[in-house]
Design an enzyme around this catalytic site. Structure first.
Site, PDB file in Angstrom:
ATOM      1  N   HIS A   1      -3.298  -5.286   1.465  1.00 26.57           N
ATOM      2  CA  HIS A   1      -2.622  -5.593   2.735  1.00 26.57           C
ATOM      3  C   HIS A   1      -2.670  -7.090   3.040  1.00 26.57           C
ATOM      4  CE1 HIS A   1      -2.172  -1.436   4.373  1.00 26.57           C
ATOM      5  NE2 HIS A   1      -3.196  -1.200   3.573  1.00 26.57           N
TER       6      HIS A   1
ATOM      7  N   GLU B   1      -0.924  -8.629   5.028  1.00 27.48           N
ATOM      8  CA  GLU B   1      -0.622  -8.845   6.454  1.00 27.48           C
ATOM      9  C   GLU B   1      -1.878  -8.781   7.324  1.00 27.48           C
ATOM     10  OE1 GLU B   1      -0.226  -6.120   4.820  1.00 27.48           O
ATOM     11  OE2 GLU B   1      -0.614  -4.371   6.081  1.00 27.48           O
TER      12      GLU B   1
ATOM     13  N   CYS C   1       0.827  -1.210   0.000  1.00 29.20           N
ATOM     14  CA  CYS C   1       0.000   0.000   0.000  1.00 29.20           C
ATOM     15  C   CYS C   1       0.866   1.266   0.000  1.00 29.20           C
ATOM     16  CB  CYS C   1      -0.995  -0.067   1.149  1.00 29.20           C
ATOM     17  SG  CYS C   1      -2.408   1.015   0.894  1.00 29.20           S
TER      18      CYS C   1
HETATM   19  N1  GLN Z   1      -3.623   6.331   1.260  1.00 24.24           N
HETATM   20  C1  GLN Z   1      -2.317   6.057   1.778  1.00 24.24           C
HETATM   21  C2  GLN Z   1      -1.245   6.855   1.052  1.00 24.24           C
HETATM   22  O1  GLN Z   1      -1.522   7.513   0.125  1.00 24.24           O
HETATM   23  C3  GLN Z   1      -1.996   4.582   1.687  1.00 24.24           C
HETATM   24  C4  GLN Z   1      -2.959   3.802   2.550  1.00 24.24           C
HETATM   25  C5  GLN Z   1      -2.396   2.548   3.137  1.00 24.24           C
HETATM   26  O2  GLN Z   1      -1.195   2.319   3.179  1.00 24.24           O
HETATM   27  N2  GLN Z   1      -3.285   1.734   3.664  1.00 24.24           N
HETATM   28  O3  GLN Z   1      -0.136   6.827   1.418  1.00 24.24           O
END
Ligand code: GLN
Length: 187
Positions: A169, A171, A79
């Site tokens: 994710h 995890e 992410c």
């Molecule tokens: N929206 C976050 C970002 O732009 C990422 C979200 C996440 O890691 N769950 O960094």
């Protein structure tokens, strides 16, 4: 095998639990002194990429991380980690580690859509259920980038050499197969 987990912000404990379940050792990287150049791999967790990026600079961790990437250290970003690894961010001028020849879009599913799950097919793993939280997706990927998973034709997992990144994710799920995939990349 000993895996460093960047623990500046965000969901890092869950990565440790996934590695524990697979019998791999891990340690948290909170400051430069924790950065062990002999680690076998590194995980950059989710969180807020702007915050993590800023802390990487302030804590003098950005350059050691770039050197580790250049030396081929296997790195897995989830992410925000995917955003930090990307060379380009479509809706921001931020770029930090420049490791993936990708253009990612932050908060690509809209700011309001905080979280959702979707099933996908992960190349080399099979069907899995992916959890997305204010997630990015990959809008464009260069020829050296292998697409590992898509959801609704949007790229959500990629690999380029020793770098693995997912928009979701793994995890947060009891399913440890994506972490296992990363450990196999190291071996
Ligand atoms: N929206 C976050 C970002 O732009 C990422 C979200 C996440 O890691 N769950 O960094």
């Amino acid at each position: 095998m000993n895996i460093g987990i960047l623990a500046l912000q965000g969901a890092f404990i869950e990565h440790r639990h996934a590695l524990d379940a697979l019998g791999a050792r891990s340690f948290e990287i909170r400051q430069l002194a924790d950065f062990d150049p002999n680690m076998d791999g590194l995980i950059i967790p989710g969180g807020e990429s702007t915050v993590i990026g800023k802390l990487l600079v302030e804590l003098h961790l950005l350059e050691p991380l770039k050197r580790a990437l250049a030396s081929g250290l296997p790195i897995f970003g989830t992410c925000a980690g995917m955003i930090l690894l990307s060379q380009r961010v479509a809706n921001s001028d931020q770029h930090y580690l420049d490791a993936l020849d990708t253009t990612v879009r932050r908060n690509a599913y809209g700011r309001q859509l905080a979280s959702f799950q979707a099933s996908t097919h992960f190349k080399g793993i099979g069907a899995l259920c992916a959890t997305f939280i204010r997630a990015p997706y990959v809008e464009q990927a260069g020829p050296a980038v292998e697409v590992l998973a898509t959801v609704d034709e949007k790229i959500v997992a990629v690999r380029q050499g020793s770098v693995l990144a997912t928009a979701f994710h793994p995890e947060l799920s009891p399913d440890t197969r994506v972490h296992e995939y990363f450990l196999k990349m190291i071996c």
